[in-house]
Design a protein around this motif. Structure first.
Motif, short mmCIF file in Angstrom:
data_model
loop_
_atom_site.label_atom_id
_atom_site.label_comp_id
_atom_site.label_asym_id
_atom_site.label_seq_id
_atom_site.Cartn_x
_atom_site.Cartn_y
_atom_site.Cartn_z
N GLY A 1 0.81 -1.21 0.00
CA GLY A 1 0.00 0.00 0.00
C GLY A 1 0.84 1.26 0.00
N PRO A 2 0.26 2.44 0.17
CA PRO A 2 -1.17 2.68 0.41
C PRO A 2 -2.02 2.26 -0.79
CG PRO A 2 0.11 4.70 0.55
CD PRO A 2 1.02 3.67 0.08
N LEU B 1 2.50 9.13 9.56
CA LEU B 1 1.76 10.35 9.20
C LEU B 1 0.52 9.92 8.42
CD1 LEU B 1 4.97 11.40 9.20
CD2 LEU B 1 3.91 13.41 8.23
N ALA C 1 9.39 1.91 6.84
CA ALA C 1 10.42 2.84 6.35
C ALA C 1 10.90 2.40 4.98
CB ALA C 1 11.58 2.90 7.33
N ASN C 2 11.02 1.10 4.79
CA ASN C 2 11.47 0.54 3.53
C ASN C 2 10.45 0.77 2.41
OD1 ASN C 2 11.77 -2.62 2.05
ND2 ASN C 2 13.37 -1.09 2.01
N ALA C 3 9.17 0.84 2.78
CA ALA C 3 8.11 1.07 1.79
C ALA C 3 7.94 2.55 1.48
CB ALA C 3 6.80 0.49 2.30
N SER C 4 8.81 3.41 2.01
CA SER C 4 8.73 4.88 1.80
C SER C 4 7.40 5.45 2.28
CB SER C 4 8.95 5.26 0.35
OG SER C 4 10.26 4.97 -0.01
N ILE C 5 6.88 4.93 3.37
CA ILE C 5 5.70 5.52 3.97
C ILE C 5 6.18 6.52 5.01
CG2 ILE C 5 3.79 4.98 5.54
CD1 ILE C 5 3.45 2.44 3.77
N GLU C 6 5.55 7.71 5.00
CA GLU C 6 6.07 8.79 5.84
C GLU C 6 5.86 8.47 7.32
OE1 GLU C 6 5.76 12.82 4.72
OE2 GLU C 6 5.03 12.33 2.73
N LEU C 7 6.95 8.57 8.08
CA LEU C 7 6.92 8.23 9.50
C LEU C 7 7.43 9.41 10.32
CD1 LEU C 7 8.68 4.75 9.33
CD2 LEU C 7 6.24 5.15 9.49
N PRO D 1 13.73 8.60 9.01
CA PRO D 1 12.59 9.23 9.67
C PRO D 1 12.90 9.66 11.10
CG PRO D 1 11.84 7.32 8.48
CD PRO D 1 13.32 7.35 8.35
N SER E 1 10.76 12.58 7.23
CA SER E 1 9.78 11.52 7.49
C SER E 1 9.98 10.34 6.54
CB SER E 1 8.36 12.06 7.39
OG SER E 1 8.09 12.46 6.09
N LEU E 2 10.96 10.45 5.67
CA LEU E 2 11.27 9.34 4.75
C LEU E 2 12.76 9.05 4.84
CD1 LEU E 2 9.38 10.43 1.51
CD2 LEU E 2 8.78 8.54 2.99
N VAL E 3 13.16 7.91 4.30
CA VAL E 3 14.59 7.61 4.22
C VAL E 3 15.09 8.14 2.89
CG1 VAL E 3 16.23 5.80 4.77
CG2 VAL E 3 13.81 5.40 5.12
N THR F 1 13.58 10.06 -2.14
CA THR F 1 13.89 8.64 -2.04
C THR F 1 14.24 8.08 -3.40
OG1 THR F 1 11.57 8.15 -2.33
CG2 THR F 1 12.37 8.22 -0.08
N ASN G 1 10.57 3.98 -5.88
CA ASN G 1 10.00 3.65 -4.58
C ASN G 1 9.07 4.76 -4.09
OD1 ASN G 1 9.71 1.84 -2.61
ND2 ASN G 1 11.59 2.31 -1.53
N VAL H 1 5.88 6.75 -3.27
CA VAL H 1 4.51 6.39 -2.99
C VAL H 1 3.62 7.54 -3.46
CG1 VAL H 1 2.85 5.95 -1.18
CG2 VAL H 1 5.11 4.97 -1.03
N ILE I 1 -0.47 8.68 -4.17
CA ILE I 1 -1.89 8.39 -4.17
C ILE I 1 -2.59 9.61 -4.77
CG2 ILE I 1 -1.81 6.81 -2.23
CD1 ILE I 1 -3.05 9.06 -0.56
N GLU J 1 -0.48 0.49 -6.70
CA GLU J 1 -1.73 -0.18 -6.37
C GLU J 1 -2.85 0.47 -7.16
OE1 GLU J 1 -1.80 -2.64 -4.17
OE2 GLU J 1 0.20 -2.48 -3.33
N PHE K 1 -6.18 2.30 -8.00
CA PHE K 1 -7.18 3.18 -7.40
C PHE K 1 -8.30 3.36 -8.42
CE2 PHE K 1 -3.68 4.29 -4.70
CZ PHE K 1 -4.28 4.58 -3.50
#
Lengths: 276, 204
Positions: free
Chosen positions: A82-83, A143, A181-187, B12, B38-40, B72, B76, B78, B80, B113, B115
């Motif tokens: 996801g997302p 986030l 973190a690996n999936a590049s989801i904001e943390l 992050p 907030s990202l690597v 990033t 990779n 993300v 949406i 994914e 949508f």
């Protein structure tokens, strides 16, 4: 799923079922001892504070992010998808993402075999409890408002369980945080976690923000109570250990293969670029 | 625009700089006056070139602070679909009231994914909205380009004649009488904010 196509017989039994109750206990105890010996062998220090950890990211190609962790005897694989779009648009809050966490034990992971393959059986009660504990620990670090109307799926598979399920919660939380973190989801921060094994007290902690996200206390094995002072000192000790785990997680994130790729991908951008 | 990419990698929760020196961009967040990653990835600092700054008035000078974002690995990212983003989609089903589509890419980045989106009959074109027929506009399998919209009220005046403030997605409140009225409130996109901002209108 087509049940007729399966090559497995309808009914299966754990071979241990056919043993006398006494000899069964003996075997289980022996297995536990063997596992204990393994850990002692690997430990440089015999106290439980020095559990060896192995951590790796990018293990599942299909997933957006994944990680694999071993702490002591516990082996856990975590993948993030996801997302993605919420499949049923019913009772969700559309402003923030929905975190869906599913923890499963592989059928061969525990002392007593769990019946059926993963797709056949539903989540059992202990798996559901662990799922919600992991979800609770991770939710504050994401986030969620950045991903409205979507869902983040977190699948955690326990490949080998430790004695009395110790370290499973903390291993799953660390693995899940690394996978996110690996999936590049904001943390907001990585979530580090540590289980004080004698009483099964798990503390999850965000080191950079200095915030505890969750405390999971399941003392099923001993049934003992903790005094407030003892509880406080255990938590303090756990937080110190969380910081150590965090520095290890950081090291892994910065030095994985993923980063050599990143370097190559960005090479042409490193110079100053003028875009009018 | 001028951009610099940092040597070291951020993870992050790592502090990048003070929020008074820069603005927070993609992959960062502001907390207690500091910008955190907030990202690597590597920090990217973008600064607008100072060619026109002398002509500009003070509010625009504030916005010319450099933007800090975290970049990033390329595949990779993300994405949406957000309101206002430009999407490429494939029509999956058509009926007289609306067409359904599955979104393939958002702002030139392919989504991992699937949508799904919906195109209502009245949103197909801006003129002659009554004569639109979905069947004559789209067929299944067509690849289309579209912008994600959200309809709604931007400016509304209460019965007492004062400009109302949105309080939730379906309510607006009058600042004087404090009465709440029902409206379908729009989410205003950044590029249109100048039209809507109440302060700028009050000055004129």
């Amino acid at each position: 799923m087509n049940r007729t196509a399966q090559s497995v017989p309808d009914e299966t039994w754990d071979p241990l079922v056919f043993l006398e109750p006494n000899s069964l206990l003996e075997i289980v105890n022996q297995r536990k001892q063997n596992l204990d010996q393994d850990t002692e062998h690997m430990d440089t220090d015999s106290t439980n504070s020095k559990q060896p950890i192995f951590l790796k990211t990018d293990c599942v190609n299909e997933a957006s992010g994944s990680s694999y962790i071993e702490i002591g005897n516990a082996k856990v694989l975590c993948s993030v998808y996801g997302p993605r779009e919420i499949p049923r648009r019913d009772d969700y809050d559309f402003k923030v993402a929905n975190l869906n966490c599913e923890f499963r034990f592989a059928s061969f992971s525990c002392f007593m075999q769990r019946r059926g393959t993963l797709s056949q059986r539903d989540q059992s009660l202990d798996e559901k409890n662990l799922s919600s504990a992991i979800e609770e620990a991770l939710k504050p670090s994401i986030l969620l408002h950045k991903y409205p109307k979507s869902q983040i799926d977190l699948y955690i598979l326990c490949i080998q369980n430790d004695i009395d399920s110790r370290n499973i919660v903390c291993a799953s939380i660390i693995a899940a945080s690394m996978a996110l973190a690996n999936a590049s989801i904001e943390l907001y921060d990585l979530v580090s976690s540590y289980t004080y094994t004698p009483v099964n007290l798990t503390v999850s902690y965000m080191p950079q923000l200095n915030q505890v996200t969750s405390i999971h206390f399941s003392n099923e094995a001993n049934g003992a109570c903790l005094s407030t002072d003892l509880f406080k000192s255990h938590i303090k000790e756990s937080i110190e250990n969380c910081k150590k785990v965090y520095s290890f997680m950081k090291h892994i994130l910065l030095n994985s293969d993923f980063y050599s790729l990143l370097k190559n991908g960005l090479d042409h951008d490193i110079k100053k670029v003028d875009i009018s | 625009m001028e951009s610099i990419i940092s040597e070291d990698t951020y993870i992050p929760g790592e502090k990048i700089c003070s929020a008074s020196h820069a603005r927070s961009g993609h992959g960062t967040y502001v907390r207690d006056g500091y910008i955190y990653a907030s990202l690597v990835g590597k920090a990217k600092i973008e600064r607008e070139l100072n060619t026109k700054t002398e002509n500009k008035t003070s509010p625009q000078q504030i916005t010319s602070l450099p933007i800090v974002s975290v970049k990033t690995l390329k595949d990779n990212i993300v994405v949406i679909p957000h309101i206002g983003s430009l999407v490429i989609a494939k029509i999956t089903s058509v009926n007289p009231r609306y067409a359904k589509c599955s979104i393939l890419s958002v702002n030139n980045t392919i989504v991992k994914e699937k949508f799904s989106g919906q195109i209502n009959r009245k949103d197909v074109r801006a003129t002659e909205k009554d004569k639109i027929e979905i069947g004559k506009s789209f067929r299944c399998g067509d690849v289309i380009i579209a912008r994600v919209i959200s309809l709604g009220v931007v400016i509304a005046y209460s019965e007492a004649g004062h400009r109302m403030i949105p309080v939730s997605w379906n309510e607006m409140q009058c600042p004087v009488t404090l009465l709440k009225e029902f409206r379908k409130v729009a989410k205003v996109q950044p590029e249109f904010i100048n039209y809507v901002e109440p302060k700028s209108e009050d000055k004129q």
